[in-house]
Design a protein around this motif. Structure first.
Motif, PDB file in Angstrom:
ATOM      1  N   ALA A   1     -20.393 100.911 -27.842  1.00 54.28           N
ATOM      2  CA  ALA A   1     -20.489 100.507 -26.492  1.00 54.28           C
ATOM      3  C   ALA A   1     -21.234  99.103 -26.188  1.00 54.28           C
ATOM      4  CB  ALA A   1     -21.593 101.425 -25.853  1.00 54.28           C
TER       5      ALA A   1
ATOM      6  N   GLY B   1     -23.589 106.917 -23.047  1.00 58.75           N
ATOM      7  CA  GLY B   1     -23.198 106.833 -21.896  1.00 58.75           C
ATOM      8  C   GLY B   1     -22.149 105.794 -21.325  1.00 58.75           C
ATOM      9  N   ARG B   2     -22.310 104.905 -22.248  1.00 59.45           N
ATOM     10  CA  ARG B   2     -21.377 103.590 -22.037  1.00 59.45           C
ATOM     11  C   ARG B   2     -19.844 103.986 -22.669  1.00 59.45           C
ATOM     12  NH1 ARG B   2     -18.680 100.011 -19.476  1.00 59.45           N
ATOM     13  NH2 ARG B   2     -18.238  98.117 -20.252  1.00 59.45           N
TER      14      ARG B   2
ATOM     15  N   GLY C   1     -18.944 107.110 -22.861  1.00 59.51           N
ATOM     16  CA  GLY C   1     -18.590 107.812 -21.814  1.00 59.51           C
ATOM     17  C   GLY C   1     -17.858 107.299 -20.586  1.00 59.51           C
ATOM     18  N   ARG C   2     -18.238 106.352 -20.229  1.00 59.26           N
ATOM     19  CA  ARG C   2     -17.552 105.444 -19.179  1.00 59.26           C
ATOM     20  C   ARG C   2     -16.357 104.710 -19.685  1.00 59.26           C
ATOM     21  NH1 ARG C   2     -22.910 104.544 -18.205  1.00 59.26           N
ATOM     22  NH2 ARG C   2     -23.156 102.319 -19.115  1.00 59.26           N
TER      23      ARG C   2
ATOM     24  N   GLY D   1     -22.121 109.518 -19.174  1.00 60.89           N
ATOM     25  CA  GLY D   1     -21.853 108.140 -18.681  1.00 60.89           C
ATOM     26  C   GLY D   1     -22.000 108.050 -17.062  1.00 60.89           C
TER      27      GLY D   1
ATOM     28  N   ASP E   1     -25.965 105.517 -16.045  1.00 57.97           N
ATOM     29  CA  ASP E   1     -25.295 104.451 -15.641  1.00 57.97           C
ATOM     30  C   ASP E   1     -26.460 103.311 -15.423  1.00 57.97           C
ATOM     31  OD1 ASP E   1     -23.654 103.292 -12.465  1.00 57.97           O
ATOM     32  OD2 ASP E   1     -23.381 102.501 -14.510  1.00 57.97           O
TER      33      ASP E   1
END
Length: 710
Positions: free
Chosen positions: A55, A115-116, A118-119, A226, A230
């Motif tokens: 990420a 999380g990044r 996941g995005r 993600g 955020d």
């Protein structure tokens, strides 16, 4: 072909990169990411920290429409591998493995990175598959490392080399990669070969390799993460170089923040260090010998780090389930160890690779956890003999290594030596005890059971001896055995020093078998279980084998089966056996069910709960087995005295079988033999909360055999 002014051809790429000449991240990864439109990567490991690195520094790349395909090896435990080899659903095992990585305790910076990830998955910019070796029904680890960058006009840059997409691989280690550019004569064929290899992998068309889609459950968790995290990347995150906050799976051992070091653990480590890192910790079962040893290892690792030298840590444990427990403990201190047991094809490549990295200064700590058998095997001994870096040996239940079969295998090149045992003295084996002391050093620290109870390291307990008379058949067999024992003693043999392989040793085992399997114990157990039928966390220790029978008669019933029938069928209590044949995965599940307090009320065991099994919730123990071996009864008592939430006291019920008062016996021999039984009972009684009551219960037997001094 038209060259794109901002494409791969515009870069001044070298044919190879090596850490002593270039910064592999800044000089290769960042420039290629800045102009590429796709990135295909086959790499060794899938971990939460390595995945989070994808990420970082990818904003510009993905904003241009860049796509990433990643093939990685999941971190499979020995249980995962065994399940796959046994035909369990592969997708379920991979889901378990990836979920375990996401459930690991990681810092917020890693969670932000995940999380990044996941995005990127949600946006269709990142796709992941998992690979492992499957050959001849055996599972292995996928170690290959190569990648391919492609730009908008179709130019390719392929590379292969030593680095994983991990903090250590990209930033901390000494790495090298070879680079092949599709537009350069001599490079074209190699670059296209890597493209073809990757496409074959992605399509799961590579012989001996199994490539599976990323588990849906874990994929959905990453996408949800993600949405929840955020968090925009800050300016300094626009580089692929990770910040120090990201945890490296190969960093040195360190005492975790969550661990509170007890005063006596600190004293033990200081005493051991005071003996120049050699010695024995003789600490009562349940007082935290494992964590004390890891604290000592962390101190040594810190010392070696200051000296800019690696540390090789070898932990030796008697059984596989103890190896699994040690692996969890070591991981809690920051290093993922190698499990050394079962097929050497699984662990030899990992051990060789990590030892090589340590020699090259790429890995500060190599941790291995071996069973006694694998440790003493020829393959591992060959590896041990070649280690030239500082080596620390930790021996769990070290008394086992005093046997002639094992003590000669202890490595002479070990700089630091730490033995752990509540009972390091070997029973009737002075030579083995001396050998342990000669190798590990003298006892550096001792914490007895009474002191441990007083300071609150172990819980208090009540002790209830139950005297059970032998029936007529058992009495006759017992008397016959006693007569034969008397003849051996008259011939000059000693009961206390009997060779286990001698005729006297056999007779003593038979006599112990008659006592251990006495039929009256089942009736007494029924009464005690009935009185405690509402209670949880109960252990029953059964005698080994089957009930001895007179010569010529078939051997008697099996006590374990009898107890299971009594507890489960007759009393209707939820129970399960826990024996040496119980598979490792089932053992973990049984201990979990037992500790839940709403599933299994009773575990019925023979010997496999004696050493090292962490089962602190156990509150009531029924000792049917008649063992005069101090190690066995000390270990069994220790299982019951470990502290647990909501547990302030344990109860031990000890079933002592005795001949009727009018049985024809050789008084002196019988008195000598019963002395050993009563010494055990007295050892249990003297530290109990109800000492006076136990004296009253045992007084008739002591008076009959003139043993009131015990």
């Amino acid at each position: 072909m038209t060259t794109h002014p901002n494409g791969l051809r515009a870069l001044s790429l070298a044919t190879s990169y090596r850490s002593n000449r270039q910064d592999v991240v800044k000089d290769f990864y960042l420039p290629t990411f800045s102009v590429a439109t796709s990135y295909s990567r086959a790499v060794g490991y899938f971990t939460s920290t390595s995945l989070a690195l994808f990420a970082r520094g990818l904003d510009t790349f993905t904003e241009r429409g860049g796509n990433i395909r990643l093939i990685a090896s999941p971190h499979l435990t020995e249980d995962d591998i065994v399940d796959i080899e046994r035909g369990y659903d592969i997708r379920a095992v991979l889901t378990r493995a990836t979920e375990r990585e996401l459930d690991a305790d990681v810092p917020d910076t890693v969670l932000d990175g995940l999380g990044r990830v996941g995005r990127l998955i949600a946006e269709g910019r990142l796709d992941i598959k998992l690979a492992f070796v499957e050959k001849a029904n055996r599972v292995g680890i996928y170690h290959e490392k190569f990648g391919v960058f492609r730009d908008a006009v179709g130019d390719l840059v392929a590379f292969t080399g030593s680095s994983n997409e991990t903090l250590g691989g990209l930033a901390a280690n000494f790495e090298s990669i070879a680079v092949f550019r599709s537009w350069v004569d001599g490079d074209t064929v190699r670059a296209l070969e890597y493209v073809r290899d990757f496409e074959d992998l992605w399509a799961n068309q590579t012989p001996t390799l199994q490539v599976e889609d990323f588990p849906d459950i874990t994929r959905d968790r990453l996408i949800k993460l993600g949405q929840e995290r955020d968090t925009p990347l800050s300016a300094h995150d626009d580089a692929l170089i990770p910040t120090p906050a990201v945890v490296n799976e190969v960093t040195s051992l360190a005492i975790p923040d969550w661990l509170t070091v007890r005063g006596y653990q600190r004293q033990a480590v200081e005493a051991w260090l005071g003996q120049r890192g050699c010695g024995i910790l003789k600490m009562a079962t349940g007082t935290g010998k494992t964590k004390t040893a890891m604290i000592a290892a962390a101190q040594i690792a810190n010392l070696q780090r200051q000296r800019e030298e690696p540390l090789i840590v070898l932990i030796i444990a008697p059984q596989k389930h103890l190896v699994d427990q040690w692996i969890t403990e070591v991981e809690g201190f920051g290093v993922r160890p190698i499990a050394v047991y079962e097929s050497s094809q699984k662990w030899v490549p990992l051990v060789e690779e990590q030892l090589s990295q340590a020699r090259l200064g790429q890995r500060p700590v190599v941790a291995m956890v071996a069973t006694n058998m694998s440790f003493a095997g020829e393959k591992f001994q060959s590896i041990l003999a070649r280690i030239s870096q500082p080596l620390m040996v930790i021996a769990d239940e070290a008394h086992n290594l005093g046997s002639a079969a094992y003590r000669s295998s202890l490595p002479s090149n070990a700089t630091y030596r730490l033995a752990l045992s509540a009972t390091p003295e070997r029973w009737f084996d002075d030579d083995g005890t001396d050998a342990l002391i000669n190798y590990f050093g003298p006892i550096a620290f001792e914490l007895g059971l009474g002191e441990a109870i007083t300071m609150g390291a172990l819980c208090r307990y009540n002790y209830q001896p139950r005297l059970v008379e032998l029936n007529d058949v058992e009495t006759q067999l017992y008397a016959d055995l006693t007569t034969q024992i008397a003849k051996c003693v008259a011939a000059g043999e000693s009961v206390n020093d009997a060779d286990p392989n001698s005729q006297l040793g056999y007779l003593l085992r038979q006599r112990a078998g008659v006592l251990g399997h006495a039929e009256g114990k089942l009736a007494a157990l029924r009464m005690d279980l009935n009185a405690r039928g509402h209670s949880w966390f109960q252990l029953v220790y059964c005698a080994e084998g089957t009930r001895p029978a007179p010569q010529g008669d078939p051997r008697g019933p099996n006590q374990l089966r009898d107890v299971m029938h009594l507890v489960g069928n007759q009393l209707g209590l939820a129970a399960h056996s826990y024996i040496s044949d119980t598979p490792r995965a089932d053992r973990k599940n049984l201990l979990r069910r037992f500790s839940s307090g709403d599933d299994l009320r009773v575990l019925v065991a023979i010997r496999c709960l004696d050493e090292g099994v962490d089962i602190p919730d156990a509150r009531t123990g029924y000792l049917l087995a008649s063992s005069s071996n101090p190690r066995q009864f000390i270990q069994r008592r220790g299982r019951l005295l470990r502290r647990a939430e909501g547990k302030d006291r344990a109860e031990i019920l000890d079933y002592l079988a005795i001949p009727p008062a009018d049985a024809p016996m050789n008084f002196d021999i019988e008195r000598n033999l019963l002395t050993r039984e009563l010494e055990r009972a007295n050892e249990f009684a003297k530290l109990s909360e109800n000492y006076e009551a136990t004296l009253d219960a045992l007084r008739p037997l002591k008076e009959r055999y003139q043993l009131m001094h015990l």
